[in-house]
Design a protein around this motif. Sequence first.
Motif, PDB file in Angstrom:
ATOM      1  N   GLY A  95       1.885   0.966   3.703  1.00 25.57           N
ATOM      2  CA  GLY A  95       2.602  -0.173   4.264  1.00 25.57           C
ATOM      3  C   GLY A  95       4.106   0.015   4.144  1.00 25.57           C
ATOM      4  O   GLY A  95       4.601   1.061   3.705  1.00 25.57           O
ATOM      5  N   GLU A  96       4.795  -1.020   4.563  1.00 21.11           N
ATOM      6  CA  GLU A  96       6.258  -1.003   4.533  1.00 21.11           C
ATOM      7  C   GLU A  96       6.733  -2.230   3.782  1.00 21.11           C
ATOM      8  O   GLU A  96       6.325  -3.351   4.106  1.00 21.11           O
ATOM      9  CB  GLU A  96       6.817  -1.121   5.949  1.00 21.11           C
ATOM     10  CG  GLU A  96       6.866   0.162   6.729  1.00 21.11           C
ATOM     11  CD  GLU A  96       7.405  -0.168   8.116  1.00 21.11           C
ATOM     12  OE1 GLU A  96       8.636  -0.283   8.253  1.00 21.11           O
ATOM     13  OE2 GLU A  96       6.577  -0.350   9.014  1.00 21.11           O
ATOM     14  N   GLY A  97       7.586  -2.012   2.806  1.00 21.25           N
ATOM     15  CA  GLY A  97       8.022  -3.144   2.011  1.00 21.25           C
ATOM     16  C   GLY A  97       9.474  -3.062   1.622  1.00 21.25           C
ATOM     17  O   GLY A  97      10.219  -2.158   2.036  1.00 21.25           O
ATOM     18  N   ALA A  98       9.860  -4.047   0.842  1.00 18.40           N
ATOM     19  CA  ALA A  98      11.195  -4.060   0.250  1.00 18.40           C
ATOM     20  C   ALA A  98      11.027  -4.511  -1.186  1.00 18.40           C
ATOM     21  O   ALA A  98      10.314  -5.476  -1.463  1.00 18.40           O
ATOM     22  CB  ALA A  98      12.110  -5.027   0.993  1.00 18.40           C
ATOM     23  N   THR A 114       8.246   2.757   1.209  1.00 13.00           N
ATOM     24  CA  THR A 114       7.392   3.404   2.207  1.00 13.00           C
ATOM     25  C   THR A 114       6.373   4.251   1.454  1.00 13.00           C
ATOM     26  O   THR A 114       6.598   4.603   0.281  1.00 13.00           O
ATOM     27  CB  THR A 114       8.196   4.321   3.150  1.00 13.00           C
ATOM     28  OG1 THR A 114       8.913   5.267   2.349  1.00 13.00           O
ATOM     29  CG2 THR A 114       9.186   3.529   3.992  1.00 13.00           C
ATOM     30  N   ALA A 115       5.265   4.587   2.110  1.00 10.05           N
ATOM     31  CA  ALA A 115       4.197   5.337   1.440  1.00 10.05           C
ATOM     32  C   ALA A 115       4.780   6.535   0.696  1.00 10.05           C
ATOM     33  O   ALA A 115       5.498   7.349   1.277  1.00 10.05           O
ATOM     34  CB  ALA A 115       3.168   5.788   2.468  1.00 10.05           C
ATOM     35  N   VAL A 129       8.450  -8.065  -4.483  1.00  9.97           N
ATOM     36  CA  VAL A 129       8.264  -7.251  -3.277  1.00  9.97           C
ATOM     37  C   VAL A 129       8.010  -8.153  -2.079  1.00  9.97           C
ATOM     38  O   VAL A 129       7.418  -9.233  -2.200  1.00  9.97           O
ATOM     39  CB  VAL A 129       7.132  -6.202  -3.417  1.00  9.97           C
ATOM     40  CG1 VAL A 129       7.487  -5.159  -4.451  1.00  9.97           C
ATOM     41  CG2 VAL A 129       5.804  -6.849  -3.732  1.00  9.97           C
ATOM     42  N   ALA A 130       8.484  -7.695  -0.920  1.00  9.09           N
ATOM     43  CA  ALA A 130       8.237  -8.381   0.352  1.00  9.09           C
ATOM     44  C   ALA A 130       7.556  -7.385   1.278  1.00  9.09           C
ATOM     45  O   ALA A 130       7.850  -6.186   1.242  1.00  9.09           O
ATOM     46  CB  ALA A 130       9.556  -8.857   0.956  1.00  9.09           C
ATOM     47  N   ASN A 131       6.639  -7.884   2.099  1.00  8.52           N
ATOM     48  CA  ASN A 131       5.988  -7.023   3.087  1.00  8.52           C
ATOM     49  C   ASN A 131       6.749  -7.164   4.398  1.00  8.52           C
ATOM     50  O   ASN A 131       6.731  -8.222   5.022  1.00  8.52           O
ATOM     51  CB  ASN A 131       4.522  -7.441   3.272  1.00  8.52           C
ATOM     52  CG  ASN A 131       3.774  -6.477   4.185  1.00  8.52           C
ATOM     53  OD1 ASN A 131       4.379  -5.769   4.999  1.00  8.52           O
ATOM     54  ND2 ASN A 131       2.459  -6.448   4.073  1.00  8.52           N
ATOM     55  N   VAL A 132       7.434  -6.108   4.822  1.00  6.23           N
ATOM     56  CA  VAL A 132       8.253  -6.163   6.036  1.00  6.23           C
ATOM     57  C   VAL A 132       7.557  -5.484   7.214  1.00  6.23           C
ATOM     58  O   VAL A 132       8.153  -5.301   8.277  1.00  6.23           O
ATOM     59  CB  VAL A 132       9.661  -5.558   5.813  1.00  6.23           C
ATOM     60  CG1 VAL A 132      10.351  -6.263   4.653  1.00  6.23           C
ATOM     61  CG2 VAL A 132       9.602  -4.060   5.575  1.00  6.23           C
ATOM     62  N   GLY A 133       6.279  -5.108   7.030  1.00  6.27           N
ATOM     63  CA  GLY A 133       5.546  -4.413   8.088  1.00  6.27           C
ATOM     64  C   GLY A 133       4.410  -5.257   8.636  1.00  6.27           C
ATOM     65  O   GLY A 133       4.353  -6.476   8.428  1.00  6.27           O
ATOM     66  N   ARG A 138       0.585  -1.943  -0.109  1.00  9.08           N
ATOM     67  CA  ARG A 138      -0.161  -1.666  -1.337  1.00  9.08           C
ATOM     68  C   ARG A 138       0.725  -0.871  -2.282  1.00  9.08           C
ATOM     69  O   ARG A 138       1.314   0.138  -1.876  1.00  9.08           O
ATOM     70  CB  ARG A 138      -1.415  -0.848  -0.987  1.00  9.08           C
ATOM     71  CG  ARG A 138      -2.440  -0.819  -2.093  1.00  9.08           C
ATOM     72  CD  ARG A 138      -3.767  -1.388  -1.567  1.00  9.08           C
ATOM     73  NE  ARG A 138      -4.524  -2.109  -2.564  1.00  9.08           N
ATOM     74  CZ  ARG A 138      -5.663  -1.681  -3.088  1.00  9.08           C
ATOM     75  NH1 ARG A 138      -6.166  -0.512  -2.760  1.00  9.08           N
ATOM     76  NH2 ARG A 138      -6.315  -2.428  -3.958  1.00  9.08           N
ATOM     77  N   LEU A 139       0.819  -1.321  -3.522  1.00 12.66           N
ATOM     78  CA  LEU A 139       1.609  -0.582  -4.505  1.00 12.66           C
ATOM     79  C   LEU A 139       0.826  -0.468  -5.802  1.00 12.66           C
ATOM     80  O   LEU A 139      -0.078  -1.260  -6.082  1.00 12.66           O
ATOM     81  CB  LEU A 139       2.952  -1.282  -4.747  1.00 12.66           C
ATOM     82  CG  LEU A 139       2.946  -2.670  -5.376  1.00 12.66           C
ATOM     83  CD1 LEU A 139       3.036  -2.588  -6.905  1.00 12.66           C
ATOM     84  CD2 LEU A 139       4.081  -3.515  -4.839  1.00 12.66           C
TER      85      LEU A 139
END
Length: 178
Positions: A95-98, A114-115, A129-133, A138-139
């Motif tokens: 996924g993509e996060g911040a 990023t992965a 964490v925020a999900n920007v995608g 998943r972390l």
Amino acid sequence: VNWHDGSLQGEHISQSHKTFGQIAGLFQDQDAARRMDANTIVYTVQWVSPAAHEGALLWGNTTLEPGRVADEYFMTHGHFHQRRDRSEFYATISGEGALLLMDEARKTWFEPMTAGSLHYIAGNLAHRVANVGNIPLRLVACWHADAGHDYSEIAKNGFSARLLCRDGIPALVGEARE
Ligand code: PA5
Ligand code: NI
């Protein structure tokens, strides 16, 4: 820890869900928040808790669903550690996060997730964490068993900036404070 999907195997695995209703107050646009389904699961945390001993490290994972409340990305509650000398690692599986980080002087910044990205979180930094995608973020996390979670400052004052979608891109937007 399965490094391909972040799953945990073995004994002593616990799990908890956060529904939208439990974190609705974190979001800026409370009118939009009221229109959301309070039962939606926003994120799930799993962790392994073996018998604690001095110096123990714990492992866990977080799966954060994609979504927004108006232009604000789905995010975790965020916390400091009770022990400010206890650091942590977050590793992005998919996924993509911040990763939002805030120091004790309330300065906030973020690192793109990023992965494959590995993030060091110093012990005195609040982290969220925020999900920007568009897919689940998943972390995997590794932290000191005696770190403790201190949610009080974030529950009371939030972070000093919010991650908002501006022209399709995540932007950190500061809040006016008294
Ligand atoms: O230990 C951590 O920092 C993570 O496992 C978090 O607890 C997890 O990502 C959920 O975030 P929060 O505890 O802020 O709700
Ligand atoms: Ni933590």
